[in-house]
Design a protein around this motif. Structure first.
Motif, mmCIF file in Angstrom:
data_model
loop_
_atom_site.group_PDB
_atom_site.id
_atom_site.type_symbol
_atom_site.label_atom_id
_atom_site.label_comp_id
_atom_site.label_asym_id
_atom_site.label_seq_id
_atom_site.Cartn_x
_atom_site.Cartn_y
_atom_site.Cartn_z
ATOM 1 N N ASN A 77 51.142 29.865 31.052
ATOM 2 C CA ASN A 77 50.984 31.171 31.706
ATOM 3 C C ASN A 77 50.368 31.059 33.098
ATOM 4 N N THR A 78 50.605 29.925 33.754
ATOM 5 C CA THR A 78 50.169 29.725 35.141
ATOM 6 C C THR A 78 51.365 29.305 35.964
ATOM 7 N N SER A 79 51.200 29.311 37.269
ATOM 8 C CA SER A 79 52.259 28.854 38.169
ATOM 9 C C SER A 79 51.611 28.283 39.424
ATOM 10 N N GLY A 80 52.428 27.866 40.372
ATOM 11 C CA GLY A 80 51.903 27.331 41.616
ATOM 12 C C GLY A 80 51.415 25.904 41.484
ATOM 13 N N THR A 81 50.924 25.360 42.601
ATOM 14 C CA THR A 81 50.428 23.992 42.628
ATOM 15 C C THR A 81 49.262 23.820 41.653
ATOM 16 N N ASN A 82 49.395 22.853 40.758
ATOM 17 C CA ASN A 82 48.370 22.555 39.744
ATOM 18 C C ASN A 82 48.070 23.752 38.837
ATOM 19 N N GLY A 83 48.970 24.729 38.795
ATOM 20 C CA GLY A 83 48.785 25.869 37.907
ATOM 21 C C GLY A 83 47.648 26.782 38.310
ATOM 22 N N THR A 84 47.282 26.786 39.577
ATOM 23 C CA THR A 84 46.124 27.573 40.005
ATOM 24 C C THR A 84 46.467 29.024 40.335
ATOM 25 N N THR A 85 47.726 29.398 40.181
ATOM 26 C CA THR A 85 48.098 30.797 40.356
ATOM 27 C C THR A 85 48.142 31.453 38.977
ATOM 28 N N VAL A 86 47.231 32.379 38.770
ATOM 29 C CA VAL A 86 47.127 33.071 37.483
ATOM 30 C C VAL A 86 47.350 34.556 37.734
ATOM 31 N N VAL A 87 48.535 35.034 37.387
ATOM 32 C CA VAL A 87 48.891 36.440 37.563
ATOM 33 C C VAL A 87 49.222 37.020 36.199
ATOM 34 N N ILE A 88 48.547 38.105 35.860
ATOM 35 C CA ILE A 88 48.706 38.729 34.549
ATOM 36 C C ILE A 88 49.111 40.190 34.726
ATOM 37 N N GLY A 89 50.132 40.598 34.006
ATOM 38 C CA GLY A 89 50.582 41.984 34.065
ATOM 39 C C GLY A 89 52.085 42.091 33.939
ATOM 40 N N LYS A 90 52.596 43.306 33.946
ATOM 41 C CA LYS A 90 54.023 43.546 33.801
ATOM 42 C C LYS A 90 54.751 43.232 35.103
ATOM 43 N N SER A 91 55.909 42.614 34.962
ATOM 44 C CA SER A 91 56.685 42.246 36.153
ATOM 45 C C SER A 91 57.118 43.466 36.944
ATOM 46 N N SER A 92 57.152 44.620 36.288
ATOM 47 C CA SER A 92 57.565 45.844 36.972
ATOM 48 C C SER A 92 56.478 46.401 37.895
ATOM 49 N N ALA A 93 55.228 45.936 37.714
ATOM 50 C CA ALA A 93 54.140 46.406 38.575
ATOM 51 C C ALA A 93 54.372 45.903 39.988
ATOM 52 N N LYS A 94 54.337 46.811 40.950
ATOM 53 C CA LYS A 94 54.704 46.462 42.319
ATOM 54 C C LYS A 94 53.580 45.775 43.085
ATOM 55 N N LYS A 95 52.330 46.077 42.738
ATOM 56 C CA LYS A 95 51.217 45.511 43.506
ATOM 57 C C LYS A 95 50.314 44.667 42.605
ATOM 58 N N THR A 96 49.557 43.799 43.275
ATOM 59 C CA THR A 96 48.689 42.863 42.554
ATOM 60 C C THR A 96 47.268 42.957 43.087
ATOM 61 N N LEU A 97 46.338 43.150 42.181
ATOM 62 C CA LEU A 97 44.920 43.171 42.530
ATOM 63 C C LEU A 97 44.367 41.759 42.404
ATOM 64 N N MET A 224 41.241 25.023 40.548
ATOM 65 C CA MET A 224 41.093 26.457 40.724
ATOM 66 C C MET A 224 39.874 26.763 41.597
ATOM 67 N N SER A 225 38.775 26.060 41.334
ATOM 68 C CA SER A 225 37.555 26.232 42.132
ATOM 69 C C SER A 225 37.815 25.896 43.599
ATOM 70 N N LYS A 226 38.603 24.860 43.825
ATOM 71 C CA LYS A 226 38.942 24.479 45.197
ATOM 72 C C LYS A 226 39.775 25.570 45.863
ATOM 73 N N ALA A 227 40.663 26.188 45.090
ATOM 74 C CA ALA A 227 41.476 27.284 45.621
ATOM 75 C C ALA A 227 40.582 28.448 46.052
ATOM 76 N N PHE A 228 39.535 28.714 45.269
ATOM 77 C CA PHE A 228 38.584 29.755 45.657
ATOM 78 C C PHE A 228 37.889 29.365 46.959
ATOM 79 N N ASP A 229 37.421 28.123 47.028
ATOM 80 C CA ASP A 229 36.706 27.663 48.224
ATOM 81 C C ASP A 229 37.564 27.782 49.483
ATOM 82 N N GLU A 230 38.861 27.608 49.315
ATOM 83 C CA GLU A 230 39.770 27.645 50.466
ATOM 84 C C GLU A 230 40.287 29.048 50.760
#
Length: 271
Positions: A77-97, A224-230
């Motif tokens: 349930n992750t995507s992106g480099t090293n799985g650091t993209t974590v997006v949860i919700g319905k694909s029909s939702a147009k915006k992301t918080l 993931m922590s590195k992604a936050f730092d960057e």
């Protein structure tokens, strides 16, 4: 007593005294050799102990090793480099918080206790998706390992399901389980598993338990922590939508209650 007998007695006494002195001298030499030998052993042992301590102090920690890992096991349930993209919700939702949090952060705990259930309902209703970015900077300042270990455990929960992840995150921040910032309870796997027992999908889940105890997602947590730092975000909690901070009306701070959050998120969705 004759003079001869007197001289013989004196000679015998002198001989006995000489023999006794030689015997005592041998004992003293032997004792000195033992002391020197023991001292030498002690010095070598101390030197060996110091050498071992130096080697151990220079040895990378578990988390330093994880941070440098070339191969990363990412949760499902992750995507992106090293799985650091974590997006949860319905694909029909147009915006992301975008939601930036540190598991040990006391303000994040207050935010989650006040707003977390509203976010879960909104996501379930398809109002928006959430993109989670986990931080571990509190471990550096307090210090400790709880932020990193909790993030790794969140990875184990995400590996079960997005819903398990959200429920486990909520439990970690709850008044029941969230420790004081200077208490590094999340550093203990046993405590993280105790928290997990309050989440039906994780209770008695053998794979989740194994992944927590084996640190399966430690390297992922460090990436993931590195992604936050960057990311350029400097504090938690931080909320963003379309790259813009979501704050309480008339404030630069995030909304900390449902009453503050709903109008702020509705304005962000229209923006």
């Amino acid at each position: 007593m004759s003079a001869r007998n007197s001289q013989s007695s004196k000679a015998a006494a002198r001989e006995r005294l000489r023999v006794e002195r030689e015997r005592q001298a041998k004992k003293d030499r032997a004792r000195r050799q033992i002391v020197v030998g023991v001292s030498a052993v002690a010095v070598l042992a101390a030197a060996g102990g110091i050498g071992y301590a130096v080697v151990q102090s220079n040895k990378p920690s578990q988390w330093e090793t994880a941070a440098k890992a070339s191969t990363v096991t990412a949760p499902k349930n992750t995507s992106g480099t090293n799985g650091t993209t974590v997006v949860i919700g319905k694909s029909s939702a147009k915006k992301t918080l975008e939601l930036y949090e540190d598991s040990r952060c006391p303000v994040c705990a207050t935010f989650e206790q006040g707003v977390g259930s509203t976010i879960e309902k909104d996501v379930e209703a398809g109002k928006y998706k959430i993109k989670y970015v986990g931080a571990t900077f509190i471990d550096n300042g307090v210090p400790g390992e709880g932020s990193k270990n909790a993030l790794s455990a969140l990875g184990a929960a995400l590996n079960v399901s997005p819903e398990a992840f959200l429920k486990y995150k909520s439990a970690l921040y709850s008044t029941r389980f969230h420790p004081e910032e200077n208490q590094d309870k999340f550093a203990k796997d046993s405590y993280l598993l105790e928290v997990a027992d309050s989440v039906p999908a994780l209770k008695s889940n053998a794979e989740f338990k194994k992944n927590v105890e084996n640190g399966t997602f430690d390297a992922w947590a460090m990436k993931m922590s590195k992604a936050f730092d960057e990311s350029g975000v400097t504090g938690t909690p931080t909320l963003k939508m379309d790259g813009k901070p979501v704050t309480a009306d008339g404030s630069d701070s995030p909304p900390m209650t449902a009453a503050q959050f709903t109008p702020a998120i509705d304005a962000a969705l229209k923006g």
